[in-house]
Design an enzyme around this catalytic site. Sequence first.
Site, PDB file in Angstrom:
ATOM      1  N   ASP A 111     -17.704  65.027 -11.818  1.00 13.73           N
ATOM      2  CA  ASP A 111     -18.819  65.457 -10.961  1.00 13.73           C
ATOM      3  C   ASP A 111     -18.933  64.554  -9.739  1.00 13.73           C
ATOM      4  O   ASP A 111     -18.484  63.408  -9.775  1.00 13.73           O
ATOM      5  CB  ASP A 111     -20.159  65.320 -11.694  1.00 13.73           C
TER       6      ASP A 111
HETATM    7  N1  URA Z   1     -18.997  64.873 -18.195  1.00 12.99           N
HETATM    8  C1  URA Z   1     -19.908  64.996 -17.212  1.00 12.99           C
HETATM    9  O1  URA Z   1     -21.073  65.309 -17.462  1.00 12.99           O
HETATM   10  N2  URA Z   1     -19.510  64.763 -15.950  1.00 12.99           N
HETATM   11  C2  URA Z   1     -18.259  64.386 -15.621  1.00 12.99           C
HETATM   12  O2  URA Z   1     -17.976  64.172 -14.446  1.00 12.99           O
HETATM   13  C3  URA Z   1     -17.325  64.262 -16.654  1.00 12.99           C
HETATM   14  C4  URA Z   1     -17.718  64.512 -17.939  1.00 12.99           C
END
Ligand code: URA
Length: 263
Positions: A111
């Site tokens: 993310d």
């Molecule tokens: N889980 C999440 O919530 N975000 C990420 O970027 C990777 C795994």
Amino acid sequence: MTAPEPGPPRERLQKALARAGLGSRRACEELIADERVTVNGQVAYLGDRVDPEVDEVAVDGVVVGVRPGLVHYVLNKPAGVVTTADDPQGRPTVIGLVPAEPRVHPVGRLDLETEGLLILTNEGELTHRLTHPSFGVDKEYLAEVDGTPSRGALRRLREGVELDDGVTAPARVSLLSDHLLRITIHEGRNRQVRRMCEAVGHPVVRLVRTRIGPLTDRTLAPGEWRDLTGEEVHELRLAAFAEEDDDGDRGADRSTRRSGPRR
Ligand code: URA
């Protein structure tokens, strides 16, 4: 008399194996002599040559990337950088943090606000192996959360949390300090760790990926990258195939898996 048609460029098998990080040419000769190497599914012999662009080379049944020009990087992704090649909103991208040529793609995604290890490569097969839910290798995260999760919350995280796209698979979860969790999952659902923590009442404040299968690195500063070593690439391949072995009926394409020689 006419000259023979030039064939495809062929190179000694041990040279191709050494380039893929399997060790020195001498060590690779030993792998071949030990009948641990196959080419297109057939046990290889010393002196064999391959066309690295088309031949499928495997060691101990695990396909090895021998094509010249393959690159594999590990990046310590900083917060605020998107895991795509282009961002319509003009935000910085992970692609902008690594060399422009040869073109690479991220293996999976983190993310916008998630930090930590991200692999980038131009090798499609490895990307597929590492990201396809059927093969997914373990990924470990440090999650700083709001509040202190109770034993019940930790149990729910470990056993499976009901999310809007289904219950999560069992996870390894430890409480390292009041607000800090180490969570290891092998599924790759969108925003999975954040959603899991939120579902048990402890929204994530900061999330950092610290391990991808066997790969860790505590030395890279945020925004820094390095080449993976041949050994690391091979370990990643082994991990991706090992996951498949854990459960032989994952229903995914197994066409690149070749049985090695009977020993
Ligand atoms: N889980 C999440 O919530 N975000 C990420 O970027 C990777 C795994």
